[in-house]
Every structure is written in structure tokens, then in C-alpha cells.
Design a protein around this motif. Structure first.
Motif, mmCIF file in Angstrom:
data_model
loop_
_atom_site.group_PDB
_atom_site.id
_atom_site.type_symbol
_atom_site.label_atom_id
_atom_site.label_comp_id
_atom_site.label_asym_id
_atom_site.label_seq_id
_atom_site.Cartn_x
_atom_site.Cartn_y
_atom_site.Cartn_z
ATOM 1 N N HIS A 64 33.054 15.602 53.650
ATOM 2 C CA HIS A 64 32.439 14.924 54.792
ATOM 3 C C HIS A 64 31.123 15.614 55.163
ATOM 4 C CE1 HIS A 64 36.087 12.563 55.349
ATOM 5 N NE2 HIS A 64 36.780 13.674 55.217
ATOM 6 N N GLU A 82 28.492 14.463 56.249
ATOM 7 C CA GLU A 82 27.790 13.852 57.387
ATOM 8 C C GLU A 82 28.302 14.348 58.733
ATOM 9 O OE1 GLU A 82 31.614 11.706 57.166
ATOM 10 O OE2 GLU A 82 30.226 12.562 55.706
ATOM 11 N N VAL A 83 29.421 15.049 58.760
ATOM 12 C CA VAL A 83 30.039 15.456 60.027
ATOM 13 C C VAL A 83 29.349 16.707 60.565
ATOM 14 C CG1 VAL A 83 32.160 16.225 61.154
ATOM 15 C CG2 VAL A 83 32.249 14.445 59.393
ATOM 16 N N GLY A 94 31.577 15.065 66.152
ATOM 17 C CA GLY A 94 31.540 16.159 65.207
ATOM 18 C C GLY A 94 32.819 16.959 65.194
ATOM 19 N N LEU A 95 32.763 18.076 64.490
ATOM 20 C CA LEU A 95 33.900 18.979 64.310
ATOM 21 C C LEU A 95 33.635 20.284 65.050
ATOM 22 C CD1 LEU A 95 36.541 19.874 62.683
ATOM 23 C CD2 LEU A 95 34.932 20.801 61.001
ATOM 24 N N VAL A 127 39.068 12.514 60.757
ATOM 25 C CA VAL A 127 37.728 11.961 60.568
ATOM 26 C C VAL A 127 37.804 10.595 59.888
ATOM 27 C CG1 VAL A 127 35.570 12.272 59.268
ATOM 28 C CG2 VAL A 127 36.533 14.175 60.572
ATOM 29 N N LEU A 132 32.631 9.307 66.329
ATOM 30 C CA LEU A 132 32.861 10.728 66.089
ATOM 31 C C LEU A 132 31.591 11.512 66.372
ATOM 32 C CD1 LEU A 132 34.562 13.109 64.941
ATOM 33 C CD2 LEU A 132 33.668 12.477 62.678
#
Length: 437
Positions: free
Chosen positions: A401, A403-404, A291-292, A279, A289
Motif C-alpha cells: 500500500h 499510497e497510504v 492514513g496509518l 485498508v 482513509l
């Protein structure tokens, strides 16, 4: 609010809206990156299946040497040419899949950018054959080349890339720079110098100015290998600039709007530490990005029963310590009264109610049921402990993180080996949270 993200409460990360990302016609490239063994290939394939099912013309490019993708899609084998996956698309949707053939991609570049005679000389060169098959960074660079080729053809409106299973998945981003450093390095410039001077002057330069160096190199590499390298460099000289130009163009394509990176991880400390690094690195490189994707997340439909309570109940069943499990004895024990012997049943009663072998009412069967129940309670306690550990690991990542956006995919009971399994993964990706999980 950005595309592909749903906001939620302050205490939880935003939810990654996978369907919104797949449905957006502006999304043309999705890159799945992450540490090895976290399910990148399965995620990429599931995204492709779901995108095609929602009307996109998608192609999945995998660099996974395990070849699980072909098996799960019902294709005998994958190679360097995209192959259509039958019975996947809905409406105008289509899915194609391919597996990067590193050497074949290198050969295609040579054939496309060198005349016939020079191309044949390069392809037959022993040093080129070694370079194209296993030089450090070649796989990552060729993945970039193939991505650029697929995007240039414009046959698909969505390209999904499964990044190489290297120690650091972001070697995919470093490959152009590493190749550029190699091509601009002193060793290559020295070997290219005679060819650039040309003719007798070149030979004189080589004989006078480089005799000591080539003598040393011959001892280290062998005269035959040194000659192969020099021949290769001379033949490839005009192509080196093209390598850098195409790599730089693909790098800019990865930074452009329409590209989305998905970091794939498992809810384990090492995998999420790598995810945090990815990230941060993507942000530093100005890569978009999305997302995860957190794979193999455990859940329970009975999470109201804590691990502590489950263990306590299991111990009680195994030890008979708190509640006497023998029917009708608890009250007598508390009152101090002596149990009375039951009256001998009459013949009529025995005939009307014969004993049932294996009946739950017998003491032996009750003990078996207790042991089974205690075992299930202990399994539940272990599951709840795993869930708590995974939650703590996720919380550490989220605190770093917040914001992810995150999509959690519940762990499946077995491996994904067919299209039905990929569809199930796609549904869980779209849901974004473990399904009862």
C-alpha cells in the motif's frame, strides 16, 4: 495532494500530516480503528488533546472497557454523557470525553422512540435486558448510534471515535448490516406475524399455523423465554424500521467528506497484516482513509553503530581476545620483551599519592567497567536488531500500500497515564517520525 498528507521521496511512503488534518475545519469525524492492543484509545485521546490545544471543540468517544482514557485525562470516571476535560483547550478549544454505555444508549433509543407505557414494558422485558447487555454486535451498533447522536447535536466541531476492541475492528462497519439481517430474519418475522395480524385473527393464526413451531421453540427455549421474546418483538415492532434508518444514515455519514479513518497498528507482523486488511476493506466500502498511525516504533540516537559491530566490541571486552586491556602490556607482548618490576615507590611518593580505593585505574575496576560496557553494547545490538525487524515489517506493508500516508510514533519508556503523556504522544503524532527515537 489530499489534505493531511505530505509527499516524500519515492522510496518512503507519504507522511501523514496530523496537524493539517486536525486543523482542517472540514474534518468533523475521525475514526481510529485497528486490531486490539495497538494503542487505539491512547491515539484517540492524544488526538483529542492536540485538537483542543489547537482551538477545536472536540469530543472523544471511547468504547474501551479498560477505562484508561478517564485516568489519563484526570477524570474520575467516564459514562454515557460527554464530560469536559479541564485545562486542555487553547483559545476557543475544548475537549470533552465519554465512554459508551451500551445498555444506556439502547435504553435512550427506546425512551426516545416509544411512548411511556410501551417504553416501560420494553425496558422491563427480560429478553430486552439480555439483548441490550450482551447481544452479539450490539456494542458496535450502539457505537454507531451514539456517533449519530453526537453529530446531530452539533455541539462539537470534531468527533474522535475509538472503535470497539472486538476481534475485527471493522465489526463497527458491519453492525448495521448484521442488525438489519437479524431484524429481517425469518425467526423475527415469524414472531412478529401474530402481532401484525392482530386481534382474534392473530390468535387463530398463532394457534393454528404456529402451534407446532411454538411447541418446538418452547422445548428449546423454554415457554417463559419464548413468551418474553414474543412480547419484546411485539413491543419493538414499530421501532425496527427506525433502527435500520438511523444505522444507514450513520453509515452514509462515515462515507461522506469530513470523515477520516485512521488505521492504528504496531510495527509487528500480525498488527500490520490486520492493518492491510482494514485498508483494503475501507477502500471497498468507500470510506475515506487518512492514513496509518504506527505506534511504538523503536529508534536509536546511535544508529551509526550496527548490531554486528556492537556485538563484536562486546565480545572483545568480555574475552580480551583482540586488544589487551591491561595498560602498558600490549607493546611488551608484541615485542617479546620481559616486563620489568616497577621500582618500589619511596615513602614520600606513597604519602603524596595514596592509593584510591575504587579508582578507575585499578585492574578490578577496569574489569567492572568492561563488563558494564559490554552489557550496554549488547543492549544496543538488541535494539538495532529490533529496529531492523520493524523496518522490514513496515517495508512489506508499504510495498502493498504505497499510497497510504504514515505517521510513526516512537515508543515511550512507560505507559501514558496523564495529560502530559497524551500531549507527548500528540507531539510525536504531529512529527510523524520517531523522535531520535
Amino acid at each position: 495532494m489530499s489534505e493531511g498528507v505530505d509527499t516524500v521521496g519515492m522510496d518512503t511512503p507519504p507522511r501523514l500530516a496530523v496537524d493539517r488534518l486536525l486543523d482542517d475545519p472540514e474534518t468533523r469525524i475521525i475514526v481510529c480503528c485497528g486490531a486490539g492492543g495497538v494503542g487505539k484509545t491512547t491515539t484517540a485521546a492524544a488526538l483529542g488533546v492536540r485538537a483542543a490545544g489547537r482551538g477545536r471543540k472536540a469530543v472523544v468517544l471511547t468504547i474501551d472497557p479498560a477505562r484508561r482514557l478517564a485516568q489519563s485525562m484526570g477524570i474520575d470516571s467516564l459514562d454515557n454523557t460527554p464530560r469536559k476535560v479541564a485545562t486542555v483547550g487553547a483559545g476557543d478549544g475544548e475537549l470533552h470525553a465519554m465512554m459508551l454505555d451500551m445498555k444506556r444508549t439502547f435504553d435512550e433509543i427506546v425512551e426516545a422512540h416509544a411512548d411511556g407505557e410501551r417504553a416501560r414494558a420494553i425496558l422491563a422485558n427480560p429478553f430486552y435486558q439480555s439483548l441490550s447487555a450482551g447481544f452479539a454486535g450490539t456494542q458496535e451498533y450502539m457505537a454507531m448510534e451514539k456517533l449519530g447522536q453526537l453529530r446531530a447535536r452539533d455541539d462539537w466541531d470534531l468527533i474522535i471515535v475509538d472503535t470497539p476492541p472486538s476481534r475485527s475492528a471493522l465489526d463497527f462497519l458491519d453492525a448495521p448490516k448484521r442488525l438489519g439481517s437479524f431484524l429481517d430474519g425469518k425467526f423475527i418475522r415469524v414472531l412478529m406475524a401474530p402481532a401484525k395480524v392482530g386481534g382474534r385473527a392473530g390468535m387463530k393464526f398463532l394457534n393454528v399455523g404456529m402451534s407446532m413451531m411454538t411447541g418446538t421453540l418452547s422445548k428449546l427455549m423454554g415457554a417463559s423465554l419464548l413468551k418474553d421474546v414474543q412480547t419484546f418483538v411485539a413491543a419493538m415492532d414499530t421501532m425496527f424500521g427506525g433502527f435500520r434508518t438511523r444505522a444507514d444514515a450513520t453509515f452514509r455519514l462515515l462515507q461522506a467528506p469530513g470523515t477520516a479513518f485512521l488505521v492504528v497498528a504496531a510495527p509487528e507482523p500480525d498488527a500490520l497484516r490486520e492493518a492491510a486488511y482494514f485498508v483494503e476493506r475501507l477502500a471497498a466500502e468507500r470510506m475515506p482513509l487518512a492514513g496509518l498511525v504506527l505506534n511504538r516504533v523503536h529508534g536509536s540516537g546511535a544508529d551509526q553503530l550496527s548490531a554486528e559491530r556492537a556485538l563484536a566490541a562486546a565480545e572483545n571486552l568480555e574475552e580480551g581476545g583482540i586488544v589487551d586491556q591491561e595498560s602498558g602490556k600490549a607493546g611488551l607482548r608484541d615485542s617479546g620483551a620481559e616486563p620489568t618490576e616497577p621500582a618500589e615507590p619511596t615513602e614520600t611518593a606513597r604519602t603524596a599519592n595514596p592509593p584510591e580505593t575504587g579508582s578507575p585505574g585499578t585492574e578490578g575496576d577496569t574489569a567492572v567497567v568492561d563488563r558494564i560496557t559490554a552489557g550496554l553494547l549488547r543492549l544496543h545490538a538488541e535494539r538495532m536488531q529490533v529496529i531492523a525487524r520493524e523496518q522490514r515489517t513496515r517495508d512489506r506493508f508499504t510495498s502493498l500500500h504505497p499510497e497510504v500516508a504514515v505517521a510513526e510514533v516512537a515508543a515511550l519508556p512507560g505507559d501514558v497515564h496523564d495529560l502530559a503523556g497524551l500531549r507527548a504522544i500528540g507531539e510525536r503524532l504531529a512529527a510523524g517520525v520517531p523522535a531520535g527515537a
